[in-house]
Design a protein around this motif. Structure first.
Motif, PDB file in Angstrom:
ATOM      1  N   VAL A  53      -7.859 -50.054   5.964  1.00  0.00           N
ATOM      2  CA  VAL A  53      -7.492 -50.559   7.289  1.00  0.00           C
ATOM      3  C   VAL A  53      -6.951 -49.427   8.153  1.00  0.00           C
ATOM      4  CG1 VAL A  53      -5.941 -52.099   8.549  1.00  0.00           C
ATOM      5  CG2 VAL A  53      -7.042 -52.894   6.448  1.00  0.00           C
ATOM      6  N   GLN A  54      -6.124 -48.574   7.573  1.00  0.00           N
ATOM      7  CA  GLN A  54      -5.575 -47.459   8.346  1.00  0.00           C
ATOM      8  C   GLN A  54      -6.662 -46.472   8.745  1.00  0.00           C
ATOM      9  OE1 GLN A  54      -2.806 -47.033   9.752  1.00  0.00           O
ATOM     10  NE2 GLN A  54      -2.992 -44.898  10.400  1.00  0.00           N
ATOM     11  N   ALA A  55      -7.636 -46.228   7.854  1.00  0.00           N
ATOM     12  CA  ALA A  55      -8.737 -45.316   8.177  1.00  0.00           C
ATOM     13  C   ALA A  55      -9.540 -45.841   9.356  1.00  0.00           C
ATOM     14  CB  ALA A  55      -9.631 -45.129   6.955  1.00  0.00           C
ATOM     15  N   ALA A  56      -9.816 -47.155   9.341  1.00  0.00           N
ATOM     16  CA  ALA A  56     -10.549 -47.760  10.464  1.00  0.00           C
ATOM     17  C   ALA A  56      -9.713 -47.704  11.733  1.00  0.00           C
ATOM     18  CB  ALA A  56     -10.902 -49.207  10.121  1.00  0.00           C
ATOM     19  N   ARG A  57      -8.431 -47.881  11.585  1.00  0.00           N
ATOM     20  CA  ARG A  57      -7.519 -47.833  12.733  1.00  0.00           C
ATOM     21  C   ARG A  57      -7.528 -46.453  13.375  1.00  0.00           C
ATOM     22  NH1 ARG A  57      -1.023 -48.607  11.795  1.00  0.00           N
ATOM     23  NH2 ARG A  57      -0.338 -48.789  13.966  1.00  0.00           N
ATOM     24  N   GLU A  58      -7.522 -45.413  12.559  1.00  0.00           N
ATOM     25  CA  GLU A  58      -7.511 -44.049  13.089  1.00  0.00           C
ATOM     26  C   GLU A  58      -8.850 -43.668  13.694  1.00  0.00           C
ATOM     27  OE1 GLU A  58      -6.178 -41.393  10.064  1.00  0.00           O
ATOM     28  OE2 GLU A  58      -4.169 -42.287   9.928  1.00  0.00           O
ATOM     29  N   THR A  59      -9.912 -44.330  13.242  1.00  0.00           N
ATOM     30  CA  THR A  59     -11.248 -44.055  13.785  1.00  0.00           C
ATOM     31  C   THR A  59     -11.415 -44.638  15.172  1.00  0.00           C
ATOM     32  OG1 THR A  59     -12.184 -44.038  11.545  1.00  0.00           O
ATOM     33  CG2 THR A  59     -13.715 -44.340  13.384  1.00  0.00           C
ATOM     34  N   ASN A  60     -10.780 -45.805  15.412  1.00  0.00           N
ATOM     35  CA  ASN A  60     -10.880 -46.450  16.724  1.00  0.00           C
ATOM     36  C   ASN A  60     -10.132 -45.647  17.780  1.00  0.00           C
ATOM     37  OD1 ASN A  60     -12.311 -48.583  15.588  1.00  0.00           O
ATOM     38  ND2 ASN A  60     -10.444 -49.773  15.182  1.00  0.00           N
ATOM     39  N   ASP A  61     -10.755 -45.482  18.915  1.00  0.00           N
ATOM     40  CA  ASP A  61     -10.139 -44.702  19.992  1.00  0.00           C
ATOM     41  C   ASP A  61      -8.849 -45.341  20.495  1.00  0.00           C
ATOM     42  OD1 ASP A  61     -12.171 -42.863  19.859  1.00  0.00           O
ATOM     43  OD2 ASP A  61     -13.372 -43.821  21.433  1.00  0.00           O
ATOM     44  N   ASP A  62      -8.807 -46.673  20.484  1.00  0.00           N
ATOM     45  CA  ASP A  62      -7.631 -47.355  21.018  1.00  0.00           C
ATOM     46  C   ASP A  62      -6.591 -47.647  19.940  1.00  0.00           C
ATOM     47  OD1 ASP A  62      -8.960 -49.248  19.592  1.00  0.00           O
ATOM     48  OD2 ASP A  62      -9.079 -50.744  21.203  1.00  0.00           O
ATOM     49  N   ASN A  63      -6.845 -47.111  18.689  1.00  0.00           N
ATOM     50  CA  ASN A  63      -5.889 -47.303  17.595  1.00  0.00           C
ATOM     51  C   ASN A  63      -5.579 -48.785  17.395  1.00  0.00           C
ATOM     52  OD1 ASN A  63      -4.511 -45.936  15.564  1.00  0.00           O
ATOM     53  ND2 ASN A  63      -2.564 -46.060  16.650  1.00  0.00           N
ATOM     54  N   MET A 194      -2.879 -39.878   5.717  1.00  0.00           N
ATOM     55  CA  MET A 194      -4.032 -40.167   4.871  1.00  0.00           C
ATOM     56  C   MET A 194      -4.482 -38.927   4.095  1.00  0.00           C
ATOM     57  SD  MET A 194      -5.197 -43.361   5.179  1.00  0.00           S
ATOM     58  CE  MET A 194      -6.980 -43.291   4.934  1.00  0.00           C
ATOM     59  N   ASP A 195      -3.734 -37.835   4.164  1.00  0.00           N
ATOM     60  CA  ASP A 195      -4.174 -36.564   3.593  1.00  0.00           C
ATOM     61  C   ASP A 195      -4.259 -36.603   2.068  1.00  0.00           C
ATOM     62  OD1 ASP A 195      -4.305 -35.591   6.140  1.00  0.00           O
ATOM     63  OD2 ASP A 195      -2.400 -34.504   6.051  1.00  0.00           O
ATOM     64  N   ASN A 196      -3.368 -37.342   1.431  1.00  0.00           N
ATOM     65  CA  ASN A 196      -3.362 -37.410  -0.027  1.00  0.00           C
ATOM     66  C   ASN A 196      -3.683 -38.823  -0.504  1.00  0.00           C
ATOM     67  OD1 ASN A 196      -2.373 -34.658  -0.756  1.00  0.00           O
ATOM     68  ND2 ASN A 196      -0.599 -35.310   0.448  1.00  0.00           N
ATOM     69  N   GLU A 197      -4.149 -38.922  -1.731  1.00  0.00           N
ATOM     70  CA  GLU A 197      -4.442 -40.232  -2.297  1.00  0.00           C
ATOM     71  C   GLU A 197      -3.146 -41.003  -2.555  1.00  0.00           C
ATOM     72  OE1 GLU A 197      -7.513 -41.569  -2.733  1.00  0.00           O
ATOM     73  OE2 GLU A 197      -8.178 -39.766  -1.665  1.00  0.00           O
ATOM     74  N   SER A 198      -3.288 -42.284  -2.784  1.00  0.00           N
ATOM     75  CA  SER A 198      -2.117 -43.107  -3.071  1.00  0.00           C
ATOM     76  C   SER A 198      -1.653 -42.879  -4.507  1.00  0.00           C
ATOM     77  CB  SER A 198      -2.457 -44.584  -2.864  1.00  0.00           C
ATOM     78  OG  SER A 198      -3.530 -44.971  -3.696  1.00  0.00           O
ATOM     79  N   THR A 199      -0.446 -43.350  -4.785  1.00  0.00           N
ATOM     80  CA  THR A 199       0.088 -43.267  -6.136  1.00  0.00           C
ATOM     81  C   THR A 199       0.807 -44.565  -6.469  1.00  0.00           C
ATOM     82  OG1 THR A 199       1.355 -41.859  -7.651  1.00  0.00           O
ATOM     83  CG2 THR A 199       2.357 -42.322  -5.524  1.00  0.00           C
ATOM     84  N   VAL A 200       0.920 -44.866  -7.749  1.00  0.00           N
ATOM     85  CA  VAL A 200       1.609 -46.069  -8.214  1.00  0.00           C
ATOM     86  C   VAL A 200       2.660 -45.666  -9.235  1.00  0.00           C
ATOM     87  CG1 VAL A 200       1.412 -48.296  -9.372  1.00  0.00           C
ATOM     88  CG2 VAL A 200      -0.419 -47.518  -7.854  1.00  0.00           C
ATOM     89  N   ILE A 201       3.907 -46.038  -8.968  1.00  0.00           N
ATOM     90  CA  ILE A 201       4.997 -45.838  -9.922  1.00  0.00           C
ATOM     91  C   ILE A 201       5.174 -47.146 -10.688  1.00  0.00           C
ATOM     92  CG2 ILE A 201       7.416 -45.184 -10.201  1.00  0.00           C
ATOM     93  CD1 ILE A 201       7.280 -44.012  -7.360  1.00  0.00           C
TER      94      ILE A 201
END
Length: 414
Positions: A53-63, A194-201
């Motif tokens: 969802v965040q990747a799509a959000r950053e792709t949209n010009d209007d965020n 978004m530069d790094n992958e996610s992690t789970v503790i």
């Protein structure tokens, strides 16, 4: 004595209750290793959905981001497409893996459209049950009636909407007999981008913790934005941005007694994780906020619900163990208690050696089926591993000694 007639449509609810009783009378059992393994995998999938969802959000010009408020007057009640996507991935895959015998409580359970969509979905590949075969192995079976999984698909939704991504987490906690025992805390944006992958503790109280995914870069030092020792003298004490009288009093007393400074963290899970990782000496919050669910309002306003409630409790008292027959739990009457915000991070904190109580220094009761009303307003105190129990006791004693805290306690217990 005349009695209130029960409308014809009400009998359908009797049928629902009786069906529930039949299901509850047959109990399965689970082992903690495979159960935690699937929770970790599900948590990781939730992080993936939020990042999409965040990747799509950053792709949209209007965020652009689709946002809905559960409570029109409360910006903290924001619900986004990220919440919904993560909920589907986590709750759906867990239910598919374990069936209806595993009790799962998710923050978005009251969304009927989301529930209908979930019922039609399948999840591939199956969740991984074998992440901890070597580390944990065979353990004692735990009766299903003692277990509840609490899911917050996106803790820190308001922060997500505002672009403060470092505060966002995915929480999947395991409570056994009303106590937070194990859990997984997913961090979709490790450094706030978004530069790094996610992690789970993940962790189990009494057994330790581990990490799945990208290398954890947080702790045991303050966050970069709090590193300035002049502006933020140590030790650090994490709180939210609430301006409530009780929180102002808690901040002032903490600094006066223990020195240092208070630092702002968003998200309940993020505050507790900050203590677990040693970024702060403690985290203090007077309540875990959120609106009362639709389900609660619906049944509270139903004039004949008490008929069903009393009949069901009578039958349950003779047919199933006591801990399973709290109908307020089944119908989500106390949904405002927001157990999903605390279960996973508390379990991680304890697994790392930290300690957590409510604001008044008493045991966390929020996960119990018979939890007191307004239990979410008892807040929490979370102290870091290595700080010794004497520090936590001193912290709690200083909070309880405040007139503002005593006044607050009287209000919520009235």
């Amino acid at each position: 004595m005349p009695t209130t007639p029960v409308p014809r449509g009400a009998y359908s609810y009797y049928v629902i209750v009786l069906c529930l009783l039949l299901k509850l009378s047959v109990s399965s059992s689970f082992q903690i290793g495979p159960l935690l393994s699937t929770c970790v995998d599900a948590c990781d999938r939730g992080c993936t959905e939020i990042r999409k969802v965040q990747a799509a959000r950053e792709t949209n010009d209007d965020n652009f981001l689709k946002v809905e408020l559960k409570d029109a007057q409360d910006p903290r009640s924001a619900l986004t497409e990220a919440d919904e996507a993560a909920h589907r991935a986590i709750v759906g895959s867990l239910r598919e893996a374990w069936g209806d015998e595993l009790r799962i409580v998710g923050e978005e359970d009251d969304d009927e459209d989301l529930a209908n969509t979930l019922a039609e979905m399948t999840f591939e590949p199956p969740l991984d049950r074998d992440l901890f075969v070597d580390e944990i192995g065979e353990t004692a079976d735990i009766d299903a009636s003692k277990i509840t999984i609490f899911v917050d698909p996106l803790d820190g939704t308001r922060e997500f909407v505002e672009g403060r991504l470092e505060n966002c987490q995915v929480l999947v906690g395991i409570a056994i007999d009303g106590k937070a025992i194990a859990g997984a805390v997913g961090i979709p944006f490790l450094d706030g981008t978004m530069d790094n992958e996610s992690t789970v503790i993940y962790g189990i109280d009494g057994m330790g913790t581990g990490v799945k995914g990208a290398t954890l870069t947080r702790g045991p030092y303050p966050l970069d934005k709090h590193i300035d020792g002049v502006k933020y003298p140590r030790p650090h004490h994490a709180t939210g941005d609430s301006t409530a009288e009780v929180m102002d009093a808690c901040r002032q007393r903490t600094i006066k007694r223990f020195g240092g400074s208070t630092v702002i963290y968003g998200g309940a899970g993020n505050k507790i994780l900050a203590a677990a990782l040693g970024e702060v000496s403690c985290s203090i919050q007077h309540k875990v906020g959120g609106p009362v669910s639709f389900a609660s309002a619906k049944f509270d306003s139903c004039p004949w619900f008490d008929h069903i409630f009393l009949v069901a409790e009578f039958i349950l008292s003779y047919s199933v163990p006591h801990q399973m027959y709290d109908l307020t739990y089944l119908f989500n009457i106390h949904s405002a208690n927001l157990k999903w915000d605390l279960c996973a991070p508390e379990a991680i904190l304890k697994a790392m050696g930290g300690k957590m109580t409510d604001l008044f220094g008493e045991e966390i009761q929020i996960y119990r089926d018979d939890a007191p009303t307004r239990c979410n307003e008892r807040g929490y105190l979370a102290s870091a591993p290595g700080s010794e129990e004497i520090f936590h006791e001193a912290l709690a004693a200083n909070m309880v000694a405040l007139d503002a805290v005593q006044k607050y306690k009287e209000e919520i217990e009235a």
